[in-house]
Write a protein that holds these residues in place. Sequence first.
Motif, short mmCIF file in Angstrom:
data_model
loop_
_atom_site.label_atom_id
_atom_site.label_comp_id
_atom_site.label_asym_id
_atom_site.label_seq_id
_atom_site.Cartn_x
_atom_site.Cartn_y
_atom_site.Cartn_z
N GLU A 194 0.96 18.59 -1.41
CA GLU A 194 1.51 19.94 -1.57
C GLU A 194 1.97 20.21 -2.99
N LYS A 195 2.42 19.18 -3.70
CA LYS A 195 2.88 19.34 -5.09
C LYS A 195 1.75 19.14 -6.11
N GLY A 196 0.52 18.91 -5.63
CA GLY A 196 -0.60 18.70 -6.53
C GLY A 196 -0.62 17.33 -7.17
N LEU A 197 0.01 16.34 -6.51
CA LEU A 197 0.09 14.98 -7.04
C LEU A 197 -0.90 14.03 -6.37
N ALA A 198 -1.67 14.54 -5.40
CA ALA A 198 -2.63 13.69 -4.68
C ALA A 198 -3.80 14.56 -4.20
N ALA A 199 -4.89 13.87 -3.90
CA ALA A 199 -6.09 14.56 -3.41
C ALA A 199 -5.86 15.07 -1.99
N LYS A 200 -6.61 16.07 -1.61
CA LYS A 200 -6.46 16.66 -0.29
C LYS A 200 -7.06 15.80 0.82
N ASP A 201 -7.50 14.59 0.46
CA ASP A 201 -7.89 13.64 1.50
C ASP A 201 -6.67 12.94 2.09
N TYR A 202 -5.48 13.22 1.53
CA TYR A 202 -4.21 12.65 1.98
C TYR A 202 -4.19 11.13 1.88
N CYS B 28 0.86 -1.18 0.00
CA CYS B 28 0.00 0.00 0.00
C CYS B 28 0.90 1.24 0.00
N PRO B 29 0.42 2.32 -0.59
CA PRO B 29 1.21 3.55 -0.61
C PRO B 29 1.14 4.25 0.76
N ASP B 30 1.78 5.38 0.85
CA ASP B 30 1.68 6.16 2.07
C ASP B 30 0.27 6.73 2.19
N ARG B 31 -0.17 6.87 3.41
CA ARG B 31 -1.45 7.50 3.71
C ARG B 31 -1.25 8.26 5.01
N VAL B 32 -1.57 9.54 5.00
CA VAL B 32 -1.35 10.35 6.18
C VAL B 32 -2.68 10.83 6.74
N GLN B 33 -2.62 11.27 7.98
CA GLN B 33 -3.81 11.76 8.66
C GLN B 33 -3.44 12.98 9.50
N ARG B 34 -4.32 13.94 9.51
CA ARG B 34 -4.10 15.14 10.31
C ARG B 34 -4.46 14.82 11.76
N GLY B 35 -3.57 15.16 12.66
CA GLY B 35 -3.81 14.95 14.09
C GLY B 35 -3.27 16.11 14.89
#
Length: 146
Positions: free
Chosen positions: A101-109, A48-55
């Motif tokens: 930040e580079k516009g390569l992914a959705a803002k859902d992170y 799976c790729p990276d997936r981040v979450q705001r905390g």
Amino acid sequence: MIILQFGLNVVDNKSGDAQCRHYINRMKKVIENMREAFPEAGIVVFSCPDRVQRGANGIHTLGGIKRLVGFQRVLAEECGVAFLDLHKAMGGDDAMKGFVEKGLAAKDYTHMNFKGGKVIAEHIFKSIKAGIENYRREKEAENQEQ
């Protein structure tokens, strides 16, 4: 070649070994079915790729991601198939933040967009080409020894 990439939506910060192990056991059956249906095909498991979450501490990789990637690596090893660490290919921990930040992914992170997919595809293509070149060199060396 059959590429299996799975697991991104299965894990979260609370995902433990038992949950990952259960999921991996089910994926072993998928690999067995693919081998049976397509015995001549090579199989590659992409983690799976990276997936981040705001905390409270900012935006960081979900704890379950690294755990699942480790289980996916073991799955590939046990099944005798190739493995590509997509999480690492993206840049490792917190890489998805940079992709957004580079516009390569959705803002859902969570989800790469077309541009991000192209960046990763170019990396994967280079890896495949390097693997083929290594294989050719090994075969040439074997032939020269004979």
